[in-house]
Motif scaffolding. Structure first.
Motif, PDB file in Angstrom:
ATOM      1  N   ASP A 187       0.974  -1.241  -0.022  1.00 20.85           N
ATOM      2  CA  ASP A 187       0.061   0.064  -0.050  1.00 20.85           C
ATOM      3  C   ASP A 187       0.889   1.167  -0.048  1.00 20.85           C
ATOM      4  N   GLU A 188       0.885   1.833  -1.112  1.00 21.14           N
ATOM      5  CA  GLU A 188       1.839   3.229  -1.267  1.00 21.14           C
ATOM      6  C   GLU A 188       1.321   4.150  -0.138  1.00 21.14           C
ATOM      7  N   LYS A 189       0.212   4.426   0.231  1.00 19.27           N
ATOM      8  CA  LYS A 189      -0.429   5.291   0.833  1.00 19.27           C
ATOM      9  C   LYS A 189       0.260   5.012   2.327  1.00 19.27           C
ATOM     10  N   LEU A 190       0.036   3.966   2.777  1.00 15.18           N
ATOM     11  CA  LEU A 190       0.622   3.689   4.094  1.00 15.18           C
ATOM     12  C   LEU A 190       2.255   3.860   4.115  1.00 15.18           C
ATOM     13  N   ALA A 191       2.700   3.297   3.221  1.00 18.11           N
ATOM     14  CA  ALA A 191       4.297   3.559   2.982  1.00 18.11           C
ATOM     15  C   ALA A 191       4.434   4.891   3.356  1.00 18.11           C
ATOM     16  N   GLU A 192       3.827   5.916   2.439  1.00 14.76           N
ATOM     17  CA  GLU A 192       3.822   7.384   2.684  1.00 14.76           C
ATOM     18  C   GLU A 192       3.883   7.894   4.232  1.00 14.76           C
ATOM     19  N   ASN A 193       2.721   7.289   4.619  1.00 16.75           N
ATOM     20  CA  ASN A 193       2.493   7.631   6.244  1.00 16.75           C
ATOM     21  C   ASN A 193       3.461   7.138   7.004  1.00 16.75           C
TER      22      ASN A 193
END
Length: 412
Positions: A366-372
């Motif tokens: 999950d790129e969004k989780l990675a970003e967070n």
């Protein structure tokens, strides 16, 4: 989870009984900033020391290592200056260190060989010795328990914040205190870094036992941090134990007392080491690398240090990019033998965890989780080698634009 046998307290370097400190300005840094510090013990202390492995050692490092290695040597005081490293200064540098020690000895009534001297700052510039010695009578007059605040600020160079901690534990029915202050922000690399770390304790402990203990702890704390991969000329870790807690002497044969003191001393030094990595020059994030299931402890240390030393990993973390291939590449370049198909890799922190590599196979994430996760100030990189039982932890920081700016303008 095992409960700690110690607790954190206030007070820093002067939390243990019998220790006082002070700070002053000798004009080594601009704008009248504090740049000299003194720590004194009411009673003579047994010392332990670890110094840089750099072949080019600063004059105070040579002095300190020599006097502490003397049989049954006791120490009364530590004098520290920032703004000038007194490194690569030839024989004059050694004479200046001796003059500092003699000046302190006259003021506090001890032998010059009972004075640790440390310096940090610019290399290759003669020490303005007269400016420092002029402040020594002032430093001795100002000595107090509250003086630890000025002292902890006086030793800083490019550090953004002072690094202090204190804990207490109970041994043989006596309350034991351990306090510390340190500096370190750049020129930080495993095998001790451009850092000065001073630890005090009122514990009564055998000197040889304390030295062996510090050797073990330094190996797993200070020697496991990296900011920029450069080893300094001035790195010094010193522990002074004055015995004023009046506990039975701690030795390796007293397993319970040894274990409790070791645990508290380890925590103090690990906390200081992590704070140095966190405060790396220009840093915005602390990187903590856990390597587990390696084939040996030494393999685990080499692999974890390779990740925190990698400029490509450090810049990826600064850019908040989950470029996990850089982690795998950094461990592959170490020369340590391992099976890539056995390796698993995650990034994690309080925001969650992402599995990036599972036994050698890339995993969609999950790129969004990675970003967070990567936006946080602390990032855990977990590397499971998948073949052994050994583990190690290393600490570092990201590499930002400001690191280049700070070091490009260091002398100006």
């Amino acid at each position: 989870m095992k409960k700690n046998t110690f607790k954190k307290i206030l007070g820093g370097i002067t939390a243990p009984k019998g220790f006082k400190a002070s700070g002053a300005s000798a004009g080594l840094k601009p704008n009248g900033q504090l740049d000299v510090a003194l720590i004194e013990s009411e009673k003579e202390s047994v010392p332990a020391i670890v110094v840089t492995r750099n072949a080019v050692k600063a004059a105070p490092v040579l002095w300190d290592d020599q006097i502490v290695r003397k049989d049954k040597q006791k120490i009364k005081a530590i004098l520290v200056n920032s703004g000038n490293a007194n490194a690569c200064t030839g024989n004059q540098g050694l004479l200046d260190v001796q003059k500092e020690a003699e000046c302190i000895s006259h003021c506090i009534n001890c032998e010059p060989e009972q004075v640790i001297v440390s310096s940090t700052g610019v290399i290759g510039v003669p020490l303005p010795i007269d400016q420092i010695t002029a402040q020594i009578p002032i430093l001795t007059t100002k000595l107090s328990v509250e003086g630890e605040k000025e002292a902890s600020h006086a030793i800083l160079t490019t550090d953004l914040v002072p690094k202090t901690i204190a804990v207490e534990t109970e041994i043989d029915g006596k309350v034991i205190h351990i306090g510390a202050m340190a500096k370190g922000s750049g020129m930080i690399c495993p095998n001790v870094a451009t850092m000065l770390s001073f630890i005090t304790t009122d514990a009564c402990i055998d000197q040889d036992c304390l030295q062996r203990m510090l050797n073990i702890i330094a190996r797993d704390t200070y020697n496991m941090i990296s900011v920029d991969g450069d080893m300094s000329t001035n790195d010094t870790v010193v522990v002074l134990a004055n015995g004023m807690a009046e506990n039975n002497m701690i030795t390796e044969s007293n397993i319970e007392a040894y274990s409790k003191f070791f645990e508290a001393l380890y925590f103090v030094n690990e906390t200081i080491a992590k704070s140095i990595a966190r405060d790396g020059e220009g840093a915005t994030k602390l990187i903590e690398v856990h390597v587990k299931n390696a084939d040996s402890v030494e393999d685990a240390r080499i692999l974890s240090k390779a990740v925190v030393k990698s400029n490509l990993v450090k810049t990826a973390i600064f850019g908040e990019d989950a470029n996990w291939g850089r982690v795998l590449s950094s461990i592959g370049a170490t020369g340590v033998k391992f099976t890539p198909k056995s390796v698993s890799l995650t990034f994690s922190n309080a925001k969650g965890e992402i599995l990036l590599l599972d036994h050698g196979k890339p995993v969609p994430f999950d790129e969004k989780l990675a970003e967070n996760i990567l936006k946080e100030k602390e990032i855990l990189i977990n590397v499971d080698m998948g073949t052994g039982i050994y583990k190690a932890v290393a600490w570092g920081c990201d590499l930002s634009y400001d690191y280049v700016k700070i070091n490009a303008e260091y002398r100006t």
